[in-house]
Design an enzyme around this catalytic site. Structure first.
Site, PDB file in Angstrom:
ATOM      1  N   HIS A 104      -4.208   4.113  -3.565  1.00 43.18           N
ATOM      2  CA  HIS A 104      -4.594   3.950  -2.161  1.00 43.18           C
ATOM      3  C   HIS A 104      -5.938   4.622  -1.955  1.00 43.18           C
ATOM      4  O   HIS A 104      -6.433   5.336  -2.839  1.00 43.18           O
ATOM      5  CB  HIS A 104      -3.535   4.531  -1.216  1.00 43.18           C
ATOM      6  N   ASP A 108      -8.851  11.906  -2.234  1.00 46.25           N
ATOM      7  CA  ASP A 108      -8.366  12.631  -3.406  1.00 46.25           C
ATOM      8  C   ASP A 108      -7.920  11.682  -4.513  1.00 46.25           C
ATOM      9  O   ASP A 108      -7.737  12.100  -5.658  1.00 46.25           O
ATOM     10  CB  ASP A 108      -7.253  13.618  -3.048  1.00 46.25           C
ATOM     11  N   ASP A 217       0.930   8.204  -3.302  1.00 43.61           N
ATOM     12  CA  ASP A 217       1.331   8.974  -2.122  1.00 43.61           C
ATOM     13  C   ASP A 217       2.279   8.124  -1.290  1.00 43.61           C
ATOM     14  O   ASP A 217       1.953   6.983  -0.947  1.00 43.61           O
ATOM     15  CB  ASP A 217       0.110   9.344  -1.284  1.00 43.61           C
TER      16      ASP A 217
END
Length: 322
Positions: A104, A108, A217
């Site tokens: 995504h 980070d 995530d």
């Protein structure tokens, strides 16, 4: 069963499927059902390049990135800041990168997407690399090449390097399902829940000897449970709730950050329950939130997850190989 040859094992599996009236093998089949290598295949390596969660640099852990290595070919999952150096520290050749998968578009996870390929090109990368991830991956690739056009043009003219733009083949992913397949690996994706970013993906790698799933995530996701069903290894993000207040104490937008973390991530209890529901053999904790608190030792993480998962539990560390 472990003593059977690959061909004998496959014949046995096909005979069992026929006896059950099945015309095809399951979508997420065991590795032996997907591949019939003509020669022995080297053991699949899983290397955690960076295990922190969140965009700020941390002294204790590097930014999120992992590598799956099959027969010397490297498949990179996520490209957090410093991923090229982490690969060097792990003894991995940048020139051996085969494909890159972005889960995504939080910084980070994609901050060094372009840099990884640019630096690999400056090293010994001499073949095209396919990259996969949510939109706008194609547009990001074009913009990165424009941003660094001066260096790229100079090195092509001065050092005789090939055109970098022709070596990066980006693919925008919109839905789950099979992403790619070659002679070494089959990669499948599932849409996971990481609001407000949509789409966000988890990836499953089925190789001749292992199945490895990366959650990316996500909050607890039924689609991820199905993707990870029966996998050998699940590499999953984890958040330790008791430490959240300390984490966000210095944030001006503390209330909003707290809500994002609660809405978009998976707690220690939840990750254990999810791995149990998926029936995975090994759970590897990754993308630690908080990832920069030295008080959160391996023992703290293990004690928080172990009551909810009875398989093999690994507390991930940078440069750990499994």
């Amino acid at each position: 069963m472990d003593r059977l040859t690959d061909s004998a094992r496959r014949r046995l599996l096909l005979a069992s499927a026929s006896a059950l009236g099945l015309s095809a093998l399951p979508a997420f089949a065991a590795p032996q059902q997907l591949f019939a290598p003509a020669k022995p295949v080297a053991q699949t390596r899983l290397i955690l390049l960076g295990t922190a969660g969140g965009p700020t640099p941390k002294a204790l852990r590097a930014a999120p990135a992992s590598a799956v290595v099959v027969d010397g070919a490297i498949y990179v999952v996520d490209c957090g800041n410093g991923v090229a150096r982490q690969m060097a520290l792990a003894g991995l050749s940048l020139g051996a990168i085969d494909s890159v998968f972005v889960t995504h578009h939080h910084s980070d996870h994609n901050a060094d997407y372009g840099n990884l390929l640019w630096l690999a090109w400056a090293a010994d990368l001499r073949h095209p690399v396919d990259t996969w991830g949510p939109p706008p991956l194609k547009r990001m690739t074009r913009q990165f090449l424009r941003l660094n056009a001066t260096d790229i043009r100079t090195r092509i003219a001065d050092e005789g390097r090939p055109d970098l733009a022709a070596m990066i083949r980006p693919h925008d992913l919109l839905r789950g399902g099979e992403v790619m397949r070659d002679e070494r690996v089959r990669v499948s994706a599932a849409l996971v829940e990481h609001p407000p970013l949509r789409p966000a993906f988890a990836y499953r790698f089925d190789t001749p000897d292992r199945s490895i799933v990366f959650s990316g995530d996500t909050r607890p996701s039924p689609a991820l449970i199905e993707l990870a069903r029966g996998a050998d290894v699940l590499v999953h993000e984890v958040m330790y709730l008791p430490a959240l207040e300390k984490l966000i104490a210095s944030e001006a937008q503390a209330a909003r950050l707290r809500q994002h973390l609660l809405d978009s991530h998976t707690t220690t209890e939840q990750v254990g329950e999810l791995a149990t529901a998926a029936g995975v053999k090994t759970l590897v904790l990754n993308h630690f939130v908080p990832g920069g608190d030295p008080a959160l030792t391996d023992e703290v993480w293990r004690a928080a997850v172990a009551p909810h998962f009875k398989g093999e539990l690994v507390i991930g560390r940078d440069l750990m190989e499994l």
